[in-house]
Design a protein around this motif. Structure first.
Motif, PDB file in Angstrom:
ATOM      1  N   LYS A   1       0.807  -1.223   0.000  1.00 59.08           N
ATOM      2  CA  LYS A   1       0.000   0.000   0.000  1.00 59.08           C
ATOM      3  C   LYS A   1       0.838   1.269   0.000  1.00 59.08           C
ATOM      4  N   CYS A   2       2.155   1.127  -0.036  1.00 59.04           N
ATOM      5  CA  CYS A   2       3.032   2.299  -0.018  1.00 59.04           C
ATOM      6  C   CYS A   2       2.997   3.023  -1.359  1.00 59.04           C
ATOM      7  N   ALA A   3       2.906   4.340  -1.288  1.00 58.02           N
ATOM      8  CA  ALA A   3       3.022   5.162  -2.494  1.00 58.02           C
ATOM      9  C   ALA A   3       4.405   4.981  -3.114  1.00 58.02           C
ATOM     10  N   ARG A   4       4.462   5.003  -4.431  1.00 61.48           N
ATOM     11  CA  ARG A   4       5.699   4.950  -5.220  1.00 61.48           C
ATOM     12  C   ARG A   4       6.386   3.579  -5.171  1.00 61.48           C
ATOM     13  N   LEU A   5       5.605   2.554  -4.820  1.00 64.03           N
ATOM     14  CA  LEU A   5       6.165   1.210  -4.854  1.00 64.03           C
ATOM     15  C   LEU A   5       6.628   0.848  -6.268  1.00 64.03           C
ATOM     16  N   ASP A   6       5.979   1.431  -7.282  1.00 66.38           N
ATOM     17  CA  ASP A   6       6.351   1.139  -8.661  1.00 66.38           C
ATOM     18  C   ASP A   6       7.748   1.650  -9.014  1.00 66.38           C
TER      19      ASP A   6
ATOM     20  N   ASP B   1       8.811  -7.976  11.114  1.00 60.72           N
ATOM     21  CA  ASP B   1       7.917  -7.638  12.228  1.00 60.72           C
ATOM     22  C   ASP B   1       7.554  -6.156  12.198  1.00 60.72           C
ATOM     23  N   PHE B   2       7.539  -5.578  10.995  1.00 61.84           N
ATOM     24  CA  PHE B   2       7.196  -4.172  10.821  1.00 61.84           C
ATOM     25  C   PHE B   2       5.819  -4.027  10.184  1.00 61.84           C
ATOM     26  N   ALA B   3       5.212  -2.849  10.394  1.00 62.11           N
ATOM     27  CA  ALA B   3       4.146  -2.336   9.543  1.00 62.11           C
ATOM     28  C   ALA B   3       4.609  -0.960   9.085  1.00 62.11           C
ATOM     29  N   LEU B   4       4.330  -0.627   7.834  1.00 60.25           N
ATOM     30  CA  LEU B   4       4.832   0.608   7.235  1.00 60.25           C
ATOM     31  C   LEU B   4       3.682   1.565   6.954  1.00 60.25           C
ATOM     32  N   SER B   5       3.915   2.840   7.188  1.00 60.45           N
ATOM     33  CA  SER B   5       2.918   3.832   6.810  1.00 60.45           C
ATOM     34  C   SER B   5       2.910   3.980   5.288  1.00 60.45           C
ATOM     35  N   PRO B   6       1.815   4.443   4.693  1.00 59.72           N
ATOM     36  CA  PRO B   6       1.741   4.539   3.225  1.00 59.72           C
ATOM     37  C   PRO B   6       2.778   5.481   2.613  1.00 59.72           C
ATOM     38  N   ASP B   7       3.309   6.418   3.403  1.00 58.82           N
ATOM     39  CA  ASP B   7       4.306   7.353   2.862  1.00 58.82           C
ATOM     40  C   ASP B   7       5.743   6.964   3.220  1.00 58.82           C
ATOM     41  N   PHE B   8       5.938   5.745   3.712  1.00 58.41           N
ATOM     42  CA  PHE B   8       7.277   5.288   4.066  1.00 58.41           C
ATOM     43  C   PHE B   8       8.226   5.318   2.867  1.00 58.41           C
TER      44      PHE B   8
ATOM     45  N   SER C   1      16.358   7.191   8.281  1.00 57.19           N
ATOM     46  CA  SER C   1      15.619   6.356   9.234  1.00 57.19           C
ATOM     47  C   SER C   1      14.130   6.584   9.082  1.00 57.19           C
ATOM     48  N   GLY C   2      13.372   5.494   8.966  1.00 61.83           N
ATOM     49  CA  GLY C   2      11.925   5.600   8.952  1.00 61.83           C
ATOM     50  C   GLY C   2      11.320   5.529  10.335  1.00 61.83           C
ATOM     51  N   TYR C   3      12.110   5.028  11.294  1.00 60.68           N
ATOM     52  CA  TYR C   3      11.648   4.907  12.673  1.00 60.68           C
ATOM     53  C   TYR C   3      12.048   6.147  13.465  1.00 60.68           C
ATOM     54  N   MET C   4      11.196   6.509  14.428  1.00 55.06           N
ATOM     55  CA  MET C   4      11.535   7.553  15.382  1.00 55.06           C
ATOM     56  C   MET C   4      11.187   7.067  16.783  1.00 55.06           C
ATOM     57  N   PHE C   5      12.065   7.321  17.733  1.00 56.44           N
ATOM     58  CA  PHE C   5      11.839   6.944  19.125  1.00 56.44           C
ATOM     59  C   PHE C   5      10.553   7.590  19.654  1.00 56.44           C
ATOM     60  N   PRO C   6       9.864   6.932  20.583  1.00 57.82           N
ATOM     61  CA  PRO C   6       8.596   7.463  21.109  1.00 57.82           C
ATOM     62  C   PRO C   6       8.819   8.560  22.141  1.00 57.82           C
ATOM     63  N   VAL C   7       9.129   9.755  21.658  1.00 59.24           N
ATOM     64  CA  VAL C   7       9.354  10.905  22.536  1.00 59.24           C
ATOM     65  C   VAL C   7       8.303  11.962  22.234  1.00 59.24           C
TER      66      VAL C   7
ATOM     67  N   ARG D   1       7.384  11.888  13.425  1.00 56.12           N
ATOM     68  CA  ARG D   1       6.472  10.782  13.709  1.00 56.12           C
ATOM     69  C   ARG D   1       7.004   9.534  13.022  1.00 56.12           C
ATOM     70  N   SER D   2       7.107   8.461  13.760  1.00 63.38           N
ATOM     71  CA  SER D   2       7.643   7.232  13.185  1.00 63.38           C
ATOM     72  C   SER D   2       6.777   6.749  12.034  1.00 63.38           C
ATOM     73  N   LEU D   3       7.413   6.293  10.979  1.00 61.34           N
ATOM     74  CA  LEU D   3       6.730   5.729   9.823  1.00 61.34           C
ATOM     75  C   LEU D   3       6.751   4.203   9.862  1.00 61.34           C
ATOM     76  N   VAL D   4       7.298   3.662  10.945  1.00 63.79           N
ATOM     77  CA  VAL D   4       7.430   2.213  11.097  1.00 63.79           C
ATOM     78  C   VAL D   4       6.849   1.802  12.443  1.00 63.79           C
ATOM     79  N   TRP D   5       5.951   0.828  12.417  1.00 61.05           N
ATOM     80  CA  TRP D   5       5.448   0.187  13.635  1.00 61.05           C
ATOM     81  C   TRP D   5       6.188  -1.132  13.789  1.00 61.05           C
ATOM     82  N   VAL D   6       6.715  -1.395  14.978  1.00 60.78           N
ATOM     83  CA  VAL D   6       7.559  -2.573  15.194  1.00 60.78           C
ATOM     84  C   VAL D   6       6.822  -3.554  16.095  1.00 60.78           C
ATOM     85  N   GLY D   7       6.506  -4.722  15.567  1.00 60.90           N
ATOM     86  CA  GLY D   7       5.689  -5.682  16.288  1.00 60.90           C
ATOM     87  C   GLY D   7       6.370  -6.335  17.456  1.00 60.90           C
ATOM     88  N   GLY D   8       7.704  -6.341  17.478  1.00 59.75           N
ATOM     89  CA  GLY D   8       8.403  -7.014  18.551  1.00 59.75           C
ATOM     90  C   GLY D   8       8.467  -6.250  19.852  1.00 59.75           C
ATOM     91  N   PHE D   9       8.039  -5.004  19.880  1.00 62.54           N
ATOM     92  CA  PHE D   9       8.250  -4.187  21.067  1.00 62.54           C
ATOM     93  C   PHE D   9       7.347  -4.568  22.234  1.00 62.54           C
TER      94      PHE D   9
END
Length: 320
Positions: free
Chosen positions: A28-33, A104-111, A132-138, A230-238
């Motif tokens: 579902k990410c934009a520009r995957l093509d 173990d990631f989920a990606l935002s559509p603009d990742f 980096s697509g991830y950002m610490f939860p601050v 804002r993090s563009l990556v959700w990490v399932g292992g956390f």
């Protein structure tokens, strides 16, 4: 660069549900093509893991066609570190850059949109070593939407061949340099996190982290990494649960459902000044310190293990 399309390297092992999630969100990410997807499937580490490895591979094969992906199924078990370093090295050598995700990631559509813009914009900026697509939860208030930090991450990132070539499996200079108390303190982000201990353990073969070696290599150069507010990556292992919900004692992040919509404004305004954001770095230091001191005793051991895996970029793939 040898290709107009940018390679996306996805590393999977033995978790079919997680593989399904990352592949679905990637689709579902934009520009995957504008990308060429490579899916690396590590081999089973034991007879007990063989069934889950094959289940994960079935998911990958189902998605390979729609994603026009090239699937690399390993016969042997390389482990996460060797698998990532081998794949990234090959793709950087062949295609000049790479975007890296795990199962173990989920990606935002603009990742991918963010990654592609960052790779193009800073391609010839020698000070920049990673996107980096991830950002610490601050706390996000007062932080710019995009900024630089002198710190690497391992959760959804991109780099170039000219940057990745500094990666060093041996880090032969590390032990002697870490004997300098001032340098050690800077590497540990003013004692907010025991990175130096992790690196020493890696060099003594007590952990299998590639991420701490990458952080050391970039640290020595004084390199910078681009981050989103804002993090563009959700990490399932956390959360340690194997589900899609946060649980008590987990490392906090936005709920999974919040990653279904774009998280950056358009047009994307990439920073021109190659200087770190001091405010963001201080907030990350506070977060890392809090993760080491805040949990009640009943949760402390579990949280320490999760934090260590989080920092090392080496969350176990042996748990279904």
């Amino acid at each position: 660069m040898s290709s107009n399309k940018t390679p996306v390297a996805l590393f999977t092992y033995n978790r079919p549900a997680e593989a399904q999630l990352v592949l679905q969100t990637l689709s579902k990410c934009a520009r995957l093509d504008e990308c060429r997807v490579f899916i690396y499937c590590d081999g089973p580490a034991s007879a007990e893991t063989r069934g889950r490895v094959e289940a994960s591979r079935r998911v990958v094969r189902e998605w390979a066609g729609p994603l026009k992906a090239e699937v690399i199924e390993r016969d042997e078990n390389l482990g996460l570190a060797r698998s990532i370093v081998t794949g990234v090295t090959e793709l950087c050598r062949e295609m000049g850059r790479v975007i890296v995700v795990e199962d173990d990631f989920a990606l935002s559509p603009d990742f991918l949109d963010y990654m592609l813009d960052g790779l193009a914009h800073y391609r010839d900026a020698p000070e920049v070593y990673q996107i980096s697509g991830y950002m610490f939860p601050v706390a996000q208030s007062a932080l710019p939407e995009l900024f630089f930090l002198p710190l690497t991450t391992t959760w959804g990132w991109a780099t170039w061949e000219r940057a990745w070539r500094i990666f060093d499996w041996d880090a032969t200079d590390a032990l002697s340099q870490l004997a300098d108390p001032q340098l050690r303190r800077r590497f540990d982000l003013d004692e907010s996190c025991p990175y130096s201990t992790m690196l020493e353990q890696r060099l003594k073969n007590r952990n299998d982290s590639w991420g701490i070696l990458w952080w050391w290599a970039v640290f020595k150069t004084g390199g910078l990494v681009l981050y989103p507010r804002r993090s563009l990556v959700w990490v399932g292992g956390f959360d340690g649960s194997g589900t899609h919900n946060r649980k008590e004692g987990g490392l906090e992040q936005d709920a999974l459902e919040h990653f279904g919509e774009p998280r950056l404004s358009r047009p994307l305004k990439l920073p021109e000044a190659l200087v770190p954001c001091d405010e963001a770095l201080e907030r990350i230091k506070l977060f890392l310190r809090s993760q080491q001191t805040a949990p009640p005793r009943s949760m402390r051991a579990t949280l320490k293990r999760r934090l260590r895996r989080f920092l090392l970029g080496n969350i176990s793939k042996d748990v279904a």
